[in-house]
Motif scaffolding. Structure first.
Motif, PDB file in Angstrom:
ATOM      1  N   ALA A 309      47.530  90.620  32.142  1.00 14.22           N
ATOM      2  CA  ALA A 309      46.624  90.791  33.473  1.00 14.22           C
ATOM      3  C   ALA A 309      46.014  91.953  33.543  1.00 14.22           C
ATOM      4  N   HIS A 310      46.599  93.016  33.160  1.00 17.98           N
ATOM      5  CA  HIS A 310      45.740  94.157  33.175  1.00 17.98           C
ATOM      6  C   HIS A 310      44.496  94.328  32.408  1.00 17.98           C
ATOM      7  N   VAL A 311      44.414  93.624  31.359  1.00 15.78           N
ATOM      8  CA  VAL A 311      43.272  93.574  30.325  1.00 15.78           C
ATOM      9  C   VAL A 311      42.288  92.283  31.063  1.00 15.78           C
ATOM     10  N   GLY A 312      42.637  91.648  31.917  1.00 18.10           N
ATOM     11  CA  GLY A 312      42.047  90.622  32.476  1.00 18.10           C
ATOM     12  C   GLY A 312      42.002  89.169  31.986  1.00 18.10           C
ATOM     13  N   GLU A 313      43.078  88.775  31.031  1.00 18.07           N
ATOM     14  CA  GLU A 313      42.953  87.547  30.514  1.00 18.07           C
ATOM     15  C   GLU A 313      43.276  86.508  31.640  1.00 18.07           C
ATOM     16  N   SER A 314      42.472  85.529  31.670  1.00 17.01           N
ATOM     17  CA  SER A 314      42.614  84.446  32.269  1.00 17.01           C
ATOM     18  C   SER A 314      43.942  83.789  32.698  1.00 17.01           C
ATOM     19  N   GLY A 315      44.500  83.527  33.713  1.00 17.71           N
ATOM     20  CA  GLY A 315      45.607  82.796  34.052  1.00 17.71           C
ATOM     21  C   GLY A 315      46.769  83.741  33.998  1.00 17.71           C
ATOM     22  N   TYR A 316      46.756  84.950  34.083  1.00 14.21           N
ATOM     23  CA  TYR A 316      47.823  85.688  33.885  1.00 14.21           C
ATOM     24  C   TYR A 316      48.087  86.417  35.225  1.00 14.21           C
ATOM     25  N   SER A 317      47.519  86.100  36.343  1.00 11.84           N
ATOM     26  CA  SER A 317      47.608  86.654  37.716  1.00 11.84           C
ATOM     27  C   SER A 317      46.882  85.541  38.360  1.00 11.84           C
ATOM     28  N   GLY A 318      47.419  85.519  39.969  1.00 10.60           N
ATOM     29  CA  GLY A 318      46.478  84.760  40.781  1.00 10.60           C
ATOM     30  C   GLY A 318      47.161  83.474  40.701  1.00 10.60           C
ATOM     31  N   SER A 319      46.708  82.408  41.569  1.00 11.70           N
ATOM     32  CA  SER A 319      47.458  81.048  41.766  1.00 11.70           C
ATOM     33  C   SER A 319      46.985  80.281  40.472  1.00 11.70           C
ATOM     34  N   TRP A 320      48.233  79.636  40.441  1.00  7.50           N
ATOM     35  CA  TRP A 320      48.332  78.755  39.125  1.00  7.50           C
ATOM     36  C   TRP A 320      47.158  77.672  39.278  1.00  7.50           C
ATOM     37  N   GLU A 321      46.568  77.274  38.296  1.00 10.84           N
ATOM     38  CA  GLU A 321      45.608  76.113  38.459  1.00 10.84           C
ATOM     39  C   GLU A 321      46.296  75.035  37.853  1.00 10.84           C
ATOM     40  N   PRO A 322      46.235  73.939  38.678  1.00 14.67           N
ATOM     41  CA  PRO A 322      47.015  72.620  38.567  1.00 14.67           C
ATOM     42  C   PRO A 322      46.328  71.873  37.272  1.00 14.67           C
ATOM     43  N   LYS A 323      44.919  71.902  37.233  1.00 12.72           N
ATOM     44  CA  LYS A 323      44.451  71.371  36.126  1.00 12.72           C
ATOM     45  C   LYS A 323      44.718  71.653  34.663  1.00 12.72           C
ATOM     46  N   SER A 324      45.398  72.861  34.456  1.00 13.90           N
ATOM     47  CA  SER A 324      45.884  73.286  33.480  1.00 13.90           C
ATOM     48  C   SER A 324      47.176  72.639  32.905  1.00 13.90           C
ATOM     49  N   SER A 325      47.447  71.715  33.535  1.00 17.35           N
ATOM     50  CA  SER A 325      48.593  70.634  33.234  1.00 17.35           C
ATOM     51  C   SER A 325      48.247  69.357  33.057  1.00 17.35           C
ATOM     52  N   ASN A 326      46.960  69.148  33.007  1.00 15.81           N
ATOM     53  CA  ASN A 326      46.311  67.840  32.767  1.00 15.81           C
ATOM     54  C   ASN A 326      46.816  67.021  31.455  1.00 15.81           C
ATOM     55  N   LYS A 327      46.885  68.139  30.110  1.00 19.01           N
ATOM     56  CA  LYS A 327      47.061  67.473  28.860  1.00 19.01           C
ATOM     57  C   LYS A 327      48.653  67.066  28.984  1.00 19.01           C
ATOM     58  N   LEU A 328      49.563  67.873  29.717  1.00 22.36           N
ATOM     59  CA  LEU A 328      50.913  67.600  29.620  1.00 22.36           C
ATOM     60  C   LEU A 328      50.823  66.184  30.283  1.00 22.36           C
ATOM     61  N   TYR A 329      50.464  65.978  31.335  1.00 18.49           N
ATOM     62  CA  TYR A 329      50.581  64.573  32.116  1.00 18.49           C
ATOM     63  C   TYR A 329      49.938  63.516  31.434  1.00 18.49           C
ATOM     64  N   TRP A 330      48.849  63.670  30.906  1.00 13.47           N
ATOM     65  CA  TRP A 330      48.155  62.675  30.001  1.00 13.47           C
ATOM     66  C   TRP A 330      49.068  62.382  28.775  1.00 13.47           C
ATOM     67  N   LEU A 331      49.670  63.247  28.284  1.00 18.01           N
ATOM     68  CA  LEU A 331      50.821  62.870  27.051  1.00 18.01           C
ATOM     69  C   LEU A 331      51.887  62.067  27.623  1.00 18.01           C
ATOM     70  N   ALA A 332      52.504  62.644  28.718  1.00 14.00           N
ATOM     71  CA  ALA A 332      53.767  62.052  29.275  1.00 14.00           C
ATOM     72  C   ALA A 332      53.470  60.657  29.820  1.00 14.00           C
ATOM     73  N   ALA A 333      52.447  60.529  30.101  1.00  9.40           N
ATOM     74  CA  ALA A 333      51.818  59.216  30.732  1.00  9.40           C
ATOM     75  C   ALA A 333      52.067  58.215  29.568  1.00  9.40           C
ATOM     76  N   GLN A 334      52.040  58.559  28.363  1.00  8.28           N
ATOM     77  CA  GLN A 334      52.117  57.702  27.323  1.00  8.28           C
ATOM     78  C   GLN A 334      53.655  57.096  26.996  1.00  8.28           C
ATOM     79  N   LEU A 335      54.553  57.977  27.641  1.00 10.15           N
ATOM     80  CA  LEU A 335      55.764  57.933  27.600  1.00 10.15           C
ATOM     81  C   LEU A 335      56.294  57.075  28.951  1.00 10.15           C
ATOM     82  N   ASP A 336      55.800  57.499  29.944  1.00 12.78           N
ATOM     83  CA  ASP A 336      56.011  56.913  31.199  1.00 12.78           C
ATOM     84  C   ASP A 336      54.798  56.944  32.245  1.00 12.78           C
ATOM     85  N   ALA A 337      54.818  55.395  32.612  1.00 12.26           N
ATOM     86  CA  ALA A 337      53.468  55.167  33.160  1.00 12.26           C
ATOM     87  C   ALA A 337      53.434  55.781  34.687  1.00 12.26           C
TER      88      ALA A 337
END
Length: 360
Positions: A309-337
């Motif tokens: 967070a100190h060096v400014g890497e994206s995603g390590y502070s502030g609000s979580w971005e829901p769209k960052s879970s899109n790969k997870l749920y697209w893959l999960a959808a192949q197991l459970d619609a």
């Protein structure tokens, strides 16, 4: 226009006829008669096919940048070999893309690209069994699985030897834990170990290794996933980033193992304490759908999170971005619609390789 060098023309010409005749069985049979099974079945009717083929064509002339060692885990920008490692790893999605392009088009230039890439990496890279450094090897494993039957025999055997070394190496490392519940033995590191063992076993069609992988999966569900659906890493890191990073490799393992029927429904497996992968995916749904929000890493107990967070890497502070879970749920959808509508909310279309593999 192809950028394959003229010196490779004979290789291409020599295999092209066989390729067109055996394309339909390319992912299911190898010369040793070992049946490789996969839920990934590329089809030209996939909505992602055109996009993937266009991208693969742009990378057809890319070279290979295999290194004997990679290291990104625990490093900040410009530390150690981080940048060289990130650059070299860019080969892997290109090779998976080429493998999918070959399955979609039967163009032998793509098969050659995969063959040469697998040869370069399996003859150069020495696994260090750090699952964070090596988690992206899933892309290289996918490239092998999709092309195994039509690789040159020497490439196929070298790839199989590499995968066996990888899978057995992680199994041996885990055996050395002797039941220790220290953080890296049960946190996201172990989820990535489970993924790598499972994908290696599935690519080898090694049922004995798959049985061991399922036992590891069961133990990780018990150790890492909590009965309320949260995960160990969320308590340690106070970040939904690490919930996704824990669950995604377990979903990938479940997808790789499903065609073999070992352990039946990995998504629905419930540990004695009540934890399950499905329950943890459900726990994350209110955050992914935007019903709830979370400020990331506020109470993390890990100094490296604060350093990033100190060096400014994206995603390590502030609000979580829901769209960052899109790969997870697209893959999960192949197991459970049930997860399909959420996946579409997060991203109307999945990453092109997911669409090419699973959407018809």
């Amino acid at each position: 226009m192809s950028r394959v060098s003229p010196g490779t023309a004979a290789w291409v010409l020599g295999i092209s006829t066989a390729l067109f005749g055996t394309l339909s069985s390319a992912a299911s049979t190898v010369a040793t008669s070992t049946q490789i099974m996969s839920l990934c079945q590329p089809a030209a009717t996939s909505p992602s096919a055109k996009q993937l083929l266009a991208a693969a064509k742009r990378h057809l002339g890319d070279g290979n940048h295999a290194l004997p060692h990679l290291h990104t885990e625990g490093t900040l920008p410009n530390q150690g070999i981080r940048e060289q490692s990130i650059e070299a790893e860019k080969d892997w999605p290109v090779l998976r893309q080429a493998a999918l392009a070959w399955r979609l088009s039967a163009d032998p230039h793509y098969l050659q690209q995969v063959d040469e890439g697998l040869t370069a990496w399996t003859s150069t890279y020495q696994p260090d069994f750090n699952p964070i450094d090596e988690t992206n090897l899933d892309q290289l494993i996918d490239a092998y699985t999709l092309t195994a039957s039509e690789l040159r025999p020497e490439t196929r055997e070298a790839s199989r030897a590499f995968l066996r070394k990888l899978g057995n190496g992680y199994l041996e490392q885990i055996r050395q834990f002797h039941g220790s519940k220290s953080s890296k033995n049960i946190n996201n590191w172990q989820s990535h170990r489970v993924k790598l063992v499972t994908l290696a076993a599935a690519a080898l069609a090694d049922r004995a290794m798959l049985e061991q992988a399922f036992q590891l999966f069961e133990q990780q569900v018990a150790d890492n996933l909590l009965p309320d659906g949260s995960v160990f890493d969320f308590r340690e890191r106070d970040a939904l980033h690490y919930v996704v990073y824990d669950l995604e490799p377990l979903v990938q393992a479940a997808l790789a193992a499903k065609p073999y029927g070992i352990g039946d429904n990995w998504l629905g497996y419930t540990a004695p304490g009540g934890a399950s992968l499905g329950r943890s995916l459900d726990w994350l749904v209110p955050y992914a759908s935007g019903q709830r929000s979370h400020e990331e890493f506020v109470h993390t107990s890990v100094k490296f999170d604060r350093d990033r967070a100190h060096v400014g890497e994206s995603g390590y502070s502030g609000s979580w971005e829901p769209k960052s879970s899109n790969k997870l749920y697209w893959l999960a959808a192949q197991l459970d619609a049930r997860y399909l509508s959420l996946a579409r909310q997060l991203a109307p279309y999945p990453q092109d390789w997911i669409g090419a593999c699973y959407l018809k």
